[in-house]
Design a protein around this motif. Structure first.
Motif, mmCIF file in Angstrom:
data_model
loop_
_atom_site.group_PDB
_atom_site.id
_atom_site.type_symbol
_atom_site.label_atom_id
_atom_site.label_comp_id
_atom_site.label_asym_id
_atom_site.label_seq_id
_atom_site.Cartn_x
_atom_site.Cartn_y
_atom_site.Cartn_z
ATOM 1 N N ILE A 81 16.132 -72.252 26.798
ATOM 2 C CA ILE A 81 14.705 -72.031 26.582
ATOM 3 C C ILE A 81 14.035 -71.525 27.858
ATOM 4 O O ILE A 81 13.183 -70.638 27.801
ATOM 5 N N SER A 82 14.433 -72.053 29.006
ATOM 6 C CA SER A 82 13.842 -71.574 30.258
ATOM 7 C C SER A 82 14.252 -70.124 30.539
ATOM 8 O O SER A 82 13.438 -69.343 31.043
ATOM 9 N N ILE B 222 12.338 -55.367 18.828
ATOM 10 C CA ILE B 222 13.400 -55.863 19.704
ATOM 11 C C ILE B 222 13.029 -57.248 20.233
ATOM 12 O O ILE B 222 13.855 -58.169 20.227
ATOM 13 N N LEU B 223 11.783 -57.404 20.669
ATOM 14 C CA LEU B 223 11.310 -58.695 21.158
ATOM 15 C C LEU B 223 11.358 -59.747 20.057
ATOM 16 O O LEU B 223 11.773 -60.884 20.286
ATOM 17 N N ALA C 194 16.563 -64.849 17.387
ATOM 18 C CA ALA C 194 17.913 -65.262 17.775
ATOM 19 C C ALA C 194 17.871 -66.522 18.637
ATOM 20 O O ALA C 194 18.663 -67.451 18.426
ATOM 21 N N VAL C 195 16.944 -66.581 19.570
ATOM 22 C CA VAL C 195 16.836 -67.768 20.432
ATOM 23 C C VAL C 195 16.412 -68.980 19.605
ATOM 24 O O VAL C 195 16.963 -70.079 19.772
ATOM 25 N N CYS D 155 18.669 -72.328 19.134
ATOM 26 C CA CYS D 155 18.088 -73.636 19.481
ATOM 27 C C CYS D 155 18.069 -74.566 18.270
ATOM 28 O O CYS D 155 18.355 -75.758 18.395
ATOM 29 N N GLY D 156 17.740 -74.029 17.113
ATOM 30 C CA GLY D 156 17.722 -74.844 15.894
ATOM 31 C C GLY D 156 19.098 -75.363 15.524
ATOM 32 O O GLY D 156 19.253 -76.537 15.170
ATOM 33 N N ILE D 157 20.103 -74.519 15.616
ATOM 34 C CA ILE D 157 21.475 -74.934 15.317
ATOM 35 C C ILE D 157 21.936 -75.987 16.315
ATOM 36 O O ILE D 157 22.530 -77.007 15.945
#
Length: 85
Positions: free
Chosen positions: A30-31, A59-60, A66-67, A71-73
């Motif tokens: 996350i950082s 793209i953003l 994706a992040v 993180c959820g997984i």
């Protein structure tokens, strides 16, 4: 105004990494993401192309999704592991 957002993202990234990196490995991801956002907003102020609209916005958004998915997984697997113990 973009400089304010850029500074905020970078400050959040630094705080997360320095103070909370020992909490979980996900905090490091996350950082890094917030560091990326800070650089993206900072670059948006200097390049002629608008990085927050059009193809670059997609793209953003793709990187953000994706992040969030990773993180959820990671969070789901960690919670499942903690419940089994």
């Amino acid at each position: 105004m973009g400089f304010v957002y850029s500074a905020a993202w970078l400050l959040i990234a630094i705080i997360l990494f320095v103070r909370f990196r020992k909490e979980s490995k996900i905090v490091i991801l996350i950082s890094i993401y917030f560091l990326f956002l800070g650089c993206w907003w900072f670059a948006n102020e200097f390049v002629e192309v608008d990085l927050l609209h059009g193809t670059y916005a997609w793209i953003l958004r793709f990187i953000s999704v994706a992040v969030i998915a990773v993180c959820g997984i990671f969070y789901y697997l960690k919670m499942r592991k903690d419940k089994s113990n």
